[in-house]
Design a protein around this motif. Structure first.
Motif, short mmCIF file in Angstrom:
data_model
loop_
_atom_site.label_atom_id
_atom_site.label_comp_id
_atom_site.label_asym_id
_atom_site.label_seq_id
_atom_site.Cartn_x
_atom_site.Cartn_y
_atom_site.Cartn_z
N ASP A 45 0.88 -1.31 0.08
CA ASP A 45 0.09 0.04 -0.11
C ASP A 45 0.96 1.28 0.04
O ASP A 45 2.03 1.22 0.17
N GLU A 46 0.17 2.54 -0.13
CA GLU A 46 0.97 3.72 0.06
C GLU A 46 1.80 4.06 1.07
O GLU A 46 2.85 4.88 0.76
N ASP A 47 1.56 3.46 2.27
CA ASP A 47 2.37 3.70 3.48
C ASP A 47 3.45 2.77 3.56
O ASP A 47 4.49 3.17 4.23
N ARG A 48 3.51 1.91 2.65
CA ARG A 48 4.81 0.98 2.78
C ARG A 48 5.96 1.56 2.13
O ARG A 48 5.85 2.54 1.16
N GLU A 49 7.07 1.22 2.76
CA GLU A 49 8.46 1.94 2.31
C GLU A 49 9.21 0.82 1.85
O GLU A 49 9.49 -0.29 2.56
N LEU A 50 9.81 0.82 0.63
CA LEU A 50 10.51 -0.23 0.01
C LEU A 50 11.86 0.54 -0.84
O LEU A 50 11.86 1.44 -0.96
N MET A 51 12.96 -0.38 -0.66
CA MET A 51 13.99 -0.10 -1.51
C MET A 51 13.85 -0.24 -2.73
O MET A 51 13.08 -1.29 -3.18
N LEU A 52 14.30 0.51 -3.70
CA LEU A 52 14.20 0.35 -5.15
C LEU A 52 15.40 -0.09 -5.81
O LEU A 52 16.56 0.67 -5.49
N GLU A 53 15.24 -1.19 -6.62
CA GLU A 53 16.51 -1.49 -7.63
C GLU A 53 16.46 -0.66 -8.68
O GLU A 53 15.47 -0.54 -9.49
N PHE A 54 17.86 -0.09 -9.29
CA PHE A 54 17.80 0.88 -10.39
C PHE A 54 18.86 0.28 -11.24
O PHE A 54 19.74 -0.50 -10.97
N GLN A 69 29.41 7.42 -8.13
CA GLN A 69 29.90 8.19 -6.95
C GLN A 69 28.83 9.02 -6.66
O GLN A 69 28.64 9.08 -5.48
N GLU A 70 28.13 9.54 -7.50
CA GLU A 70 26.76 10.50 -7.19
C GLU A 70 25.80 9.81 -6.56
O GLU A 70 25.25 10.40 -5.45
N TYR A 76 22.69 5.49 -1.36
CA TYR A 76 22.27 4.35 -2.30
C TYR A 76 23.49 3.36 -2.45
O TYR A 76 24.78 3.45 -2.40
N GLN A 77 23.10 1.84 -2.39
CA GLN A 77 24.09 0.74 -2.51
C GLN A 77 24.45 0.90 -4.17
O GLN A 77 23.49 0.44 -4.67
N VAL A 78 25.81 0.98 -4.46
CA VAL A 78 25.87 1.06 -5.92
C VAL A 78 26.91 0.28 -6.32
O VAL A 78 28.05 0.13 -5.69
N GLY A 85 25.95 -8.00 -21.51
CA GLY A 85 24.98 -8.25 -22.75
C GLY A 85 25.71 -7.38 -23.94
O GLY A 85 25.57 -7.87 -25.07
N ASP A 86 26.48 -6.31 -23.62
CA ASP A 86 27.23 -5.65 -24.25
C ASP A 86 28.49 -5.17 -23.88
O ASP A 86 28.49 -4.21 -22.93
N LYS A 87 29.62 -5.67 -24.19
CA LYS A 87 31.23 -5.21 -23.75
C LYS A 87 31.27 -3.88 -24.00
O LYS A 87 32.38 -3.34 -23.51
N LYS A 88 30.50 -2.98 -24.74
CA LYS A 88 30.92 -1.61 -25.19
C LYS A 88 30.04 -0.61 -24.25
O LYS A 88 30.24 0.48 -24.24
N LEU A 89 28.97 -1.34 -23.51
CA LEU A 89 28.40 -0.43 -22.41
C LEU A 89 28.85 -0.77 -20.93
O LEU A 89 29.35 -1.84 -20.75
N PHE A 90 28.43 0.15 -20.04
CA PHE A 90 28.60 0.04 -18.62
C PHE A 90 27.29 0.17 -17.91
O PHE A 90 26.58 0.85 -18.30
N ILE A 91 27.23 -0.56 -16.92
CA ILE A 91 26.09 -0.65 -16.32
C ILE A 91 26.18 0.02 -14.87
O ILE A 91 27.31 -0.28 -14.34
N ILE A 92 25.01 0.59 -14.40
CA ILE A 92 25.35 1.10 -13.06
C ILE A 92 23.99 0.70 -12.42
O ILE A 92 23.06 1.02 -12.87
N THR A 93 24.14 -0.03 -11.48
CA THR A 93 23.06 -0.72 -10.62
C THR A 93 23.11 -0.51 -9.25
O THR A 93 24.13 -0.52 -8.60
N GLY A 94 21.89 -0.82 -8.45
CA GLY A 94 22.04 -0.75 -7.14
C GLY A 94 20.54 -0.57 -6.46
O GLY A 94 19.62 -0.65 -7.08
N TRP A 95 20.67 -0.34 -5.10
CA TRP A 95 19.36 -0.25 -4.31
C TRP A 95 19.43 1.15 -3.74
O TRP A 95 20.35 1.51 -3.33
N THR A 96 18.03 1.77 -3.63
CA THR A 96 17.99 2.94 -2.95
C THR A 96 17.78 2.95 -1.37
O THR A 96 17.71 1.88 -1.03
N THR A 97 17.82 3.95 -0.62
CA THR A 97 17.23 3.89 0.75
C THR A 97 15.71 3.80 0.58
O THR A 97 15.26 3.45 -0.59
N LYS A 98 14.95 3.55 1.79
CA LYS A 98 13.61 3.33 1.64
C LYS A 98 12.62 4.23 0.89
O LYS A 98 12.89 5.39 1.43
#
Length: 133
Positions: A45-54, A69-70, A76-78, A85-98
């Protein structure tokens, strides 16, 4: 349109064009109602707080590192590296705070991520979460 069809090699090394930024931002925001509906079906529900993966992509290790770094400065955990999938690209991924799972709050976060990614020449490729955190 395919995931990376907006992007091509540019002489100046730019990864995300202004046009692609606008289109991808609109796509991300337009997907929000459906994603939030799915979460509601999972009793989030709307009151729930979750970490989001990006997920972000860019075309140089330096841009990925600067953007990681930003994001880390937001507490955020980054991590970043070469895309599997493509060695010419770089991925940045992680999790937010809640984040509160209100539609407006998540929409504001998506806009923030799109804008911040564009500032660092990184494409915001989406987000997800796990309701059982």
């Amino acid at each position: 349109m395919g995931l990376f069809s907006f992007f091509g090699k540019r002489d100046n090394g730019q990864f995300v064009s202004a046009e692609a930024f606008g289109e991808k931002s609109a796509i991300q925001l337009n997907m929000l109602p459906e994603l939030m509906e799915k979460l509601r079906e999972l009793n989030v529900d709307e009151d729930r707080e979750l970490m989001l993966e990006f997920f972000f992509y860019t075309n140089t290790h330096q841009k990925a590192g600067a953007f990681a770094q930003e994001l880390s400065s937001l507490n955020y955990q980054v991590k970043y590296g070469v895309s599997e999938g493509d060695k010419k690209l770089f991925i940045i991924t992680g999790w937010t705070t809640k984040v509160k799972m209100k539609d407006a709050v998540v929409a504001a976060w998506i806009s923030q991520m799109c804008n911040l990614g564009y500032k660092f020449d990184c494409e915001f490729d989406g987000w997800g979460t796990m309701p059982d955190q």
